[in-house]
Structure formats: C-alpha cells, structure tokens
Write a protein that holds these residues in place. Structure first.
Motif, PDB file in Angstrom:
ATOM      1  N   TYR A 291       0.843  -1.198   0.000  1.00 27.44           N
ATOM      2  CA  TYR A 291       0.000   0.000   0.000  1.00 27.44           C
ATOM      3  C   TYR A 291       0.875   1.243   0.000  1.00 27.44           C
ATOM      4  O   TYR A 291       1.865   1.320   0.733  1.00 27.44           O
ATOM      5  N   ASP A 292       0.523   2.215  -0.836  1.00 29.34           N
ATOM      6  CA  ASP A 292       1.189   3.509  -0.884  1.00 29.34           C
ATOM      7  C   ASP A 292       0.336   4.517  -0.111  1.00 29.34           C
ATOM      8  O   ASP A 292      -0.726   4.927  -0.571  1.00 29.34           O
ATOM      9  N   TYR A 293       0.805   4.876   1.068  1.00 28.41           N
ATOM     10  CA  TYR A 293       0.031   5.763   1.941  1.00 28.41           C
ATOM     11  C   TYR A 293      -0.050   7.181   1.376  1.00 28.41           C
ATOM     12  O   TYR A 293      -0.945   7.946   1.744  1.00 28.41           O
ATOM     13  N   TYR A 294       0.881   7.542   0.511  1.00 30.43           N
ATOM     14  CA  TYR A 294       0.911   8.903  -0.009  1.00 30.43           C
ATOM     15  C   TYR A 294       0.000   9.059  -1.216  1.00 30.43           C
ATOM     16  O   TYR A 294      -0.628  10.096  -1.392  1.00 30.43           O
TER      17      TYR A 294
ATOM     18  N   GLN B 296      -2.453   6.840  -1.648  1.00 31.35           N
ATOM     19  CA  GLN B 296      -3.709   6.250  -1.186  1.00 31.35           C
ATOM     20  C   GLN B 296      -4.212   5.165  -2.151  1.00 31.35           C
ATOM     21  O   GLN B 296      -5.370   5.172  -2.585  1.00 31.35           O
ATOM     22  N   LYS B 297      -3.313   4.260  -2.491  1.00 31.90           N
ATOM     23  CA  LYS B 297      -3.725   3.174  -3.375  1.00 31.90           C
ATOM     24  C   LYS B 297      -2.810   1.972  -3.162  1.00 31.90           C
ATOM     25  O   LYS B 297      -1.712   2.084  -2.610  1.00 31.90           O
ATOM     26  N   ALA B 298      -3.300   0.816  -3.604  1.00 31.25           N
ATOM     27  CA  ALA B 298      -2.494  -0.398  -3.507  1.00 31.25           C
ATOM     28  C   ALA B 298      -1.260  -0.278  -4.386  1.00 31.25           C
ATOM     29  O   ALA B 298      -1.295   0.341  -5.460  1.00 31.25           O
ATOM     30  N   ASP B 299      -0.157  -0.865  -3.914  1.00 31.19           N
ATOM     31  CA  ASP B 299       1.077  -0.908  -4.680  1.00 31.19           C
ATOM     32  C   ASP B 299       1.608  -2.340  -4.641  1.00 31.19           C
ATOM     33  O   ASP B 299       2.265  -2.745  -3.677  1.00 31.19           O
ATOM     34  N   PRO B 300       1.312  -3.131  -5.661  1.00 27.37           N
ATOM     35  CA  PRO B 300       1.686  -4.552  -5.629  1.00 27.37           C
ATOM     36  C   PRO B 300       3.179  -4.803  -5.748  1.00 27.37           C
ATOM     37  O   PRO B 300       3.621  -5.949  -5.628  1.00 27.37           O
ATOM     38  N   THR B 301       3.988  -3.764  -5.969  1.00 28.62           N
ATOM     39  CA  THR B 301       5.426  -3.963  -6.162  1.00 28.62           C
ATOM     40  C   THR B 301       6.208  -3.964  -4.854  1.00 28.62           C
ATOM     41  O   THR B 301       7.440  -4.080  -4.881  1.00 28.62           O
ATOM     42  N   LEU B 302       5.532  -3.837  -3.728  1.00 30.96           N
ATOM     43  CA  LEU B 302       6.221  -3.863  -2.444  1.00 30.96           C
ATOM     44  C   LEU B 302       5.296  -4.484  -1.408  1.00 30.96           C
ATOM     45  O   LEU B 302       4.131  -4.734  -1.653  1.00 30.96           O
ATOM     46  N   GLY B 303       5.846  -4.706  -0.211  1.00 32.05           N
ATOM     47  CA  GLY B 303       5.011  -5.159   0.892  1.00 32.05           C
ATOM     48  C   GLY B 303       5.358  -6.540   1.405  1.00 32.05           C
ATOM     49  O   GLY B 303       5.500  -7.496   0.631  1.00 32.05           O
ATOM     50  N   PHE B 304       5.503  -6.632   2.729  1.00 33.32           N
ATOM     51  CA  PHE B 304       5.851  -7.890   3.375  1.00 33.32           C
ATOM     52  C   PHE B 304       4.805  -8.967   3.114  1.00 33.32           C
ATOM     53  O   PHE B 304       5.122 -10.160   3.055  1.00 33.32           O
ATOM     54  N   GLU B 305       3.543  -8.577   2.936  1.00 34.43           N
ATOM     55  CA  GLU B 305       2.503  -9.577   2.709  1.00 34.43           C
ATOM     56  C   GLU B 305       2.771 -10.387   1.446  1.00 34.43           C
ATOM     57  O   GLU B 305       2.334 -11.538   1.331  1.00 34.43           O
ATOM     58  N   ARG B 306       3.500  -9.821   0.496  1.00 32.38           N
ATOM     59  CA  ARG B 306       3.865 -10.568  -0.709  1.00 32.38           C
ATOM     60  C   ARG B 306       5.177 -11.329  -0.512  1.00 32.38           C
ATOM     61  O   ARG B 306       5.350 -12.413  -1.078  1.00 32.38           O
ATOM     62  N   THR B 307       6.072 -10.774   0.292  1.00 33.17           N
ATOM     63  CA  THR B 307       7.283 -11.526   0.624  1.00 33.17           C
ATOM     64  C   THR B 307       6.917 -12.823   1.333  1.00 33.17           C
ATOM     65  O   THR B 307       7.574 -13.852   1.139  1.00 33.17           O
ATOM     66  N   VAL B 308       5.879 -12.776   2.160  1.00 32.66           N
ATOM     67  CA  VAL B 308       5.437 -13.986   2.870  1.00 32.66           C
ATOM     68  C   VAL B 308       5.048 -15.075   1.881  1.00 32.66           C
ATOM     69  O   VAL B 308       5.309 -16.269   2.108  1.00 32.66           O
ATOM     70  N   THR B 309       4.451 -14.700   0.765  1.00 32.46           N
ATOM     71  CA  THR B 309       4.113 -15.681  -0.262  1.00 32.46           C
ATOM     72  C   THR B 309       5.373 -16.378  -0.761  1.00 32.46           C
ATOM     73  O   THR B 309       5.391 -17.611  -0.942  1.00 32.46           O
ATOM     74  N   LEU B 310       6.444 -15.624  -0.962  1.00 27.38           N
ATOM     75  CA  LEU B 310       7.712 -16.223  -1.388  1.00 27.38           C
ATOM     76  C   LEU B 310       8.314 -17.093  -0.290  1.00 27.38           C
ATOM     77  O   LEU B 310       8.897 -18.144  -0.579  1.00 27.38           O
TER      78      LEU B 310
ATOM     79  N   ASP C 182      16.353  -2.529   9.993  1.00 27.78           N
ATOM     80  CA  ASP C 182      15.525  -1.452   9.449  1.00 27.78           C
ATOM     81  C   ASP C 182      14.121  -1.984   9.239  1.00 27.78           C
ATOM     82  O   ASP C 182      13.569  -1.981   8.138  1.00 27.78           O
ATOM     83  N   THR C 183      13.544  -2.415  10.340  1.00 28.14           N
ATOM     84  CA  THR C 183      12.285  -3.151  10.326  1.00 28.14           C
ATOM     85  C   THR C 183      11.116  -2.308  10.812  1.00 28.14           C
ATOM     86  O   THR C 183      10.032  -2.344  10.234  1.00 28.14           O
ATOM     87  N   ILE C 184      11.323  -1.496  11.863  1.00 24.25           N
ATOM     88  CA  ILE C 184      10.191  -0.882  12.573  1.00 24.25           C
ATOM     89  C   ILE C 184       9.888   0.541  12.133  1.00 24.25           C
ATOM     90  O   ILE C 184       8.931   1.140  12.624  1.00 24.25           O
ATOM     91  N   GLN C 185      10.675   1.121  11.229  1.00 27.48           N
ATOM     92  CA  GLN C 185      10.500   2.517  10.828  1.00 27.48           C
ATOM     93  C   GLN C 185      10.431   2.597   9.313  1.00 27.48           C
ATOM     94  O   GLN C 185      10.997   1.775   8.616  1.00 27.48           O
ATOM     95  N   GLY C 186       9.735   3.628   8.795  1.00 30.01           N
ATOM     96  CA  GLY C 186       9.805   3.865   7.366  1.00 30.01           C
ATOM     97  C   GLY C 186       8.488   3.947   6.637  1.00 30.01           C
ATOM     98  O   GLY C 186       8.469   4.167   5.432  1.00 30.01           O
ATOM     99  N   SER C 187       7.367   3.791   7.332  1.00 28.60           N
ATOM    100  CA  SER C 187       6.068   3.927   6.683  1.00 28.60           C
ATOM    101  C   SER C 187       5.147   4.742   7.577  1.00 28.60           C
ATOM    102  O   SER C 187       5.429   4.959   8.758  1.00 28.60           O
TER     103      SER C 187
END
Length: 677
Positions: A58-61, A63-77, A95-100
């Motif tokens: 998700y791109d918070y800036y 305000q739309k889905a962004d399928p090119t990033l996100g841990f929820e997709r890394t979990v699939t891998l 660099d886990t808890i900061q950045g979004s």
C-alpha cells in the motif's frame, strides 16, 4: 522465481527428489554419538532486510495499492521457499520498525502500549522467524521506544526495565553498548537449535540436530545519524572488532554454523571502525560461515557489485563466504542454498554446490527485449497478513487524511534533480521560519544572521516509478506533509561560513556526472552512485549555478546572497536535519561540532504546522528556485530517467528544456535536457 533459472532447476530437482524419501529418526543412542561422516544436507537460509514497516502492499501517499512492495507478498515467497526446501531458516537484517506511515502512527501518534506488539512484528511472527538484528533506523524513535517494542529491557538512560511485548524471535546486536555498564544493549549473539533432514551416503533420509550461532551488527555511524537519541547513552564499536570480541565465546559453544547478520553492505575501501558498510571485512573474520547483508537497498548477488575484488556477484560469495542481501520494502526475498556435508566430525559447506539468489515479488518480464517490472506479474499477497495487522492499518490511513489546509500549487519531485524545487520549497520555508523564531531566544548572538535551509528530495524514483512526491493542488492533509518530508528526522541548524557553504553545495553537486560537451552519444546526467537524498538544495536568499562540465568540487559558480557575492568568511545559519548536521553523508564541515540548534520537534511536524499557518498555500508563499545549470552546448544528448508522461509537469514549472525521449514501458521514461538554454 529465481533469477538464475539453470541453478534453480538443478536445485529444485535435487530438493524435490529428496522430499519423497522417508525420514528416519536416528536412534537415541546414536544421537549421543558423533554424527557419521558422509551425511549431506541442503539448508536454505532465507533473508528479509530493510522492510521499513511496509507490512501491506500500500502507498500511503498516493492512497492506493502498490503490488510492487510489501511484506505480505514476501510472505508468499517465504511459504513457497519452505515448500521447495526440505530445510530452511529465516532471518531479518534490520531497518524493520521505521519507514512507513503505519510505523509513524504506532510510534508517534497512537503509541503502542507495553503489552501490544508492533504490526510489523505481529506479521513477522505470523510466518515465523529464527532471528534478526537491529538496523540504524530502529534508533530513530529513541531508546525508550526501541527497548519497549523489541521486548528488551536496557540499562541505559531512556531505556525501560519492563518486559514488554516484542517479536517472538531473538534479536542480536554485538556492537552497541550501554555507557552505564559497558554491556551490550541486546544479546550480542545467541544459539538457535533446529532439527534438519539429512541424507546418508546410501540415500536414507534422517533427522539430525543443527546448532546455529547468530551474531548481529548495525552501522557504527548511528552515533552521528541519531546523535540526539544516543549521545551519552550508548557507544558503538566497529563490526570487525565486535566480531573478533565474541567469536571465541561462540566457538566455545561448538556451533555447526555461524551466521553474521549485518545491517550493512559491501565496501572495499580501507577499513575503519566507523565504516558504514563493513560486510567485506566482516566476511574475513575467521569463523563466520554465512553473511546476511542489508542497508544499501539493493540486491546481492547483483551487478552493482561486479568487479569488486574477492566478490562473486553471480553466485553470491564475499571472500569465500556465502552471502545475500534481499532488497528492501519487501520487494524481494534473499535465499542462500547451503550444501552441507559432514566431514571429519563437523559440518562443512560444499561451496561448489552452494549459491545465493534474490527472488523478487515481481519477476521481470521481457518487454521489447528489456527486463521490465509489471504489477500484473507480481505474486499474490498472503491472505493471513492483513488479518494480523487488523484495524491499525485503517487507523493510520484515517490519521494521515486529517485536513490541514489548501494549496493552489503542485509540489512534485519528478524533476527535482533538474531544478524543480516545488516540493522542497515548503520544507525550506517552514524550517527557515522555525529557526528564525528560535534563534531569538536560543542564540541571540545569531538573531541577525542570515538563515538558509537545505532540503533534498527523498522520493526521487529510487524505489520505482511511483516513488516520487506529487502533491496536487487542492486539499492538504497530514499525508501531504508526510509525502513532502518522508523521514522522521528532527530539525538541526548549523553555523557555517561562506567557504563551508560552498563546500556543502559542491558535495551536493556530486549528484551529477561530468558532462563532456564534445561527446556525440547520450550522456547520463545523474550519478547513480550518489544518493538523491544527499542532493541538498539550499534556499533562503541564496542563488548559485551548477556547471556539470567541471570536475566534482569545482562546479558551484556565482554563489550569491541577495544578489551579492558571498565571501568566504561570511556567516550563515543553515537549517537541515539531524542526520546531515551530525555527519550523515560525510559532507565537509558537518560532523556535529557546529550545531547551534537541535530542535526537539520533527521536521515533518514543523512542516505540518507551517502548512496550517498558510491555509491557502500559493506560489507567493514559497521561495523561488535558487539554482540552475550553467549553459552548456553539447554535441550529444544529455539524458535522465523519471516517471513517464510527466513532461507537462516540467513545463508548468518553467523547465522548458526538458522533453521525453522514449517510454521504457515500466512506468519510467528517458528524458533529454537541453543545457544550452
């Protein structure tokens, strides 16, 4: 999908064949005896790094889905890798808890309580990790928060003695110590015991124990980057020194493998204890078997590391040690396939059958013969992760949509490198106003000094075609402020003279390649080795010209303040962030010694308040662009890359010398800039 299909096919065949064999438990008596020589086992070491709390795609800036990033997709891998590999281990390199926006919401707006676990850690626990380390950005919210959310009591000022909710896997960090007792603030290393499937020489499959030691490291420059949070509370050693200190204790435990988890990359420059990316030297410490890397927001193995001495950028070895760096923002999963063989009473790594790869969540497609990332080719998100995050995602979205005003101007970074300062101007204006007021009481001796401000475009396309700031005319929200200022830095101001100001700008101008006016082919304008977040652009009555035909260090010309030449001894106060003022980016004269104001307020919050004070923002409220390129007639074309179809944005901001040359088919385009006009 692996990026080396031939190796992947071979590996899949070996592993899938092994999965069909029956597992035999070694007899209890045999477990008490040394394991027999000749055993073989394949173990996949999986790595995430630099997730930066991008839990969802998700791109918070925007305000739309962004399928090119996100841990929820890394979990699939991760799930696919666990299905493919008989044995696997999963680690995170920091660099886990900061950045979004989600991270800021849980840290600064609606802070998690002691008994609550951070959303990113809840998501990671849902898939299950074997260990991790601490990155530099973990310190951004202060030691109190870090101590709480990692469930790690710390004997430091601002630490907590409570045992709060943290991740359900061990965090290790060997090179940061409390100044109170000289003890590490996290466990420096620990032992992870697992049972793995191995094969006897006759092909029988048996279950055997594997004893893994993990040791973690963070970049030593955190003492400069987070000085306000760390000074006087902790101290840092170099990564090599920390490894050498603890390796005897680790060896005494007789582990089968030693895995170093470094939030850092690779640098072959002469080693110093404050080296930011010390992985090359860490690989040379005797006893380290596997190296997990991060921090550089790139992939290893990969072409960026081609021709680096003693580095195999195809198979993934650093000085003979298997290594991997798994991208950033959840875009990739790092995988090391370790081929273990039992020899002379110990496990050894068969390097001829060991290799590393980085698996992308969006495997490139060939478009016109060129590898291109397409959202349609991204793996699906794991359905469990959004359920784990729960309502906090919507709460964060609601928060950043809080209205704070209106704007009649478009503020974007599509052409920030080429002179469009529309997105930097409000940041610089807010900082200047804040410091002018503060100097009256904090530094009366500087109350009449000229105040300038330096800002850089943090979202400049590094992360892909959507990684740009673009605040459209209309309603402004807290999301707008977060988009304009991406990081949770605090504000600092430094006292410099005219010579130091010029040196600052010369360093910033290293963002550009040297352009040869006589060359006939295309010449790239941007020096990709110089990060965009280090291209400071200074406003506040100053003006200057950048001549890209000159060598680095000799590019700043016509440096003036209110149309008068700046003298080397002229005094200025320049507003920047705590990272830059304390030495981040290694700018000349900026090492913390000349800070005259270290504000407790975050730059983003200062910007939000400034926007509120200008309820209808117009161009008249913003400082004009302060620099332009020196005129340079070139025989060939000077080119750069930005998001596609944005030439009208350049035109609207009076950059009439920019034209789109060709669309790359991946959301980006190549543009030409005419430096002669």
């Amino acid at each position: 999908m692996f990026r080396h299909p031939r190796l992947s096919t071979l590996l899949a065949g070996l592993l899938l064949a092994g999965c069909t064999a029956q597992i035999h438990q070694l007899p209890q008596a045999a477990k008490q005896q040394p394991l027999p020589d000749g055993l073989r086992a394949d173990v996949a070491v999986l790595e995430t790094t630099d997730l930066h709390s991008n839990v969802l795609s998700y791109d918070y800036y925007k305000q739309k889905a962004d399928p090119t990033l996100g841990f929820e997709r890394t979990v699939t891998l991760i799930r696919k890798a666990r299905d493919q590999f008989t044995n696997s281990l999963l680690f995170d390199a920091g660099d886990t808890i900061q950045g979004s926006v989600l991270a800021d919401y849980q840290a600064q707006v609606n802070r998690v309580e002691c008994g609550q676990e951070l959303a990113i850690y809840k998501a990671m626990d849902a898939i299950g990790y074997d260990g991790g380390t601490i990155g530099n950005h973990e310190f951004n919210y202060g030691l109190t928060f870090l101590s709480q959310v990692t469930g790690t009591p710390m004997n430091v000022e601002d630490g907590t003695t409570q045992h709060c909710a943290g991740p359900h896997y061990p965090l290790v960090l060997a090179n940061v110590y409390s100044t109170r007792d000289d003890q590490p603030i996290f466990k420096p290393w620990t032992i992870v015991n697992r049972n793995i499937a191995a094969f006897t020489p006759d092909g029988s499959k048996v279950s055997v124990p594997l004893k893994i030691a993990i040791i973690g490291f963070t970049p030593p420059p955190i003492m400069q980057w987070d000085k306000q949070n760390l000074e006087g509370k902790v101290k840092v050693t170099g990564v090599v020194e920390a490894a050498q200190k603890y390796m005897p204790d680790i060896r005494a435990q007789h582990p089968d493998l030693v895995i170093a988890i470094l939030h850092g990359g690779l640098n072959t420059a002469p080693y110093t204890p404050d080296m930011e990316n010390g992985g090359w030297y860490l690989a040379g410490v005797p006893g380290i078997d596997v190296l997990l890397l991060g921090h550089e927001h790139t992939e290893f193995p990969g072409p960026r590391f081609a021709h680096m001495q003693q580095v195999d950028d195809t198979r993934g070895f650093v000085r003979g040690v298997p290594a991997v760096m798994g991208g950033f923002f959840g875009k990739d999963l790092g995988v090391i396939r370790l081929a273990l063989v039992r020899e002379q009473g110990r496990w050894t790594i068969d390097k001829s059958k060991t290799f590393s790869q980085v698996q992308p969540i969006c495997p490139p497609m060939l478009v016109g013969g060129k590898p291109t990332v397409s959202p349609s080719n991204c793996v699906l998100p794991d359905p469990q992760i959004p359920l784990v995050v729960g309502n906090v995602q919507q709460a964060a979205v609601d928060y950043v949509n809080t209205p704070i005003g209106q704007s009649t101007v478009r503020m974007s970074t599509y052409f920030a490198d080429e002179g469009d300062m529309s997105a930097l101007a409000p940041v610089n204006a807010a900082e200047i106003d804040y410091v002018r007021d503060a100097l009256n009481t904090a530094h009366p001796d500087l109350a009449n000094a000229p105040v300038l401000a330096a800002a850089a475009a943090f979202r400049n396309g590094f992360g892909g075609p959507d990684d740009y700031t673009d605040v459209l005319p209309g309603a402004l929200t807290l999301r707008s402020a977060a988009d304009l200022y991406f990081y949770p830095n605090t504000l600092s101001a430094v006292k410099v003279d005219g010579a130091e100001l010029k040196a600052w700008l010369e360093k910033s101008a290293e963002r550009f390649n040297r352009i040869d006016p006589h060359a006939t082919g295309e010449q790239p304008l941007i020096n990709e080795k110089f990060p965009g977040f280090n291209f400071d652009q200074i406003q506040g009555g100053v003006s200057y010209v950048i001549d890209v035909s000159k060598p680095a260090g000799l590019r700043i010309e016509q440096l003036r303040y209110h149309d008068k030449p700046i003298t080397p001894s002229q005094i200025f106060v320049v507003v920047t962030n705590n990272y830059r003022a304390s030495g981040g980016g290694r700018f000349p004269g900026l090492d913390g010694h000349n800070i005259v104001l270290a504000a407790p307020d975050g730059t983003r919050e200062i910007l939000a308040e400034w926007l509120k004070s200008h309820p209808t923002l117009s161009a008249d409220d913003l400082p004009r662009a302060s620099w332009h390129f020196a005129r340079l007639k070139t025989r060939g074309t000077v080119v750069f890359t930005s998001a596609s179809d944005k030439q009208p944005v350049a035109e609207a901001d009076d950059l009439h010398t920019i034209r789109q040359l060709r669309d790359n088919g991946d959301g980006t385009a190549v543009y030409a800039i005419d430096l002669a006009h």
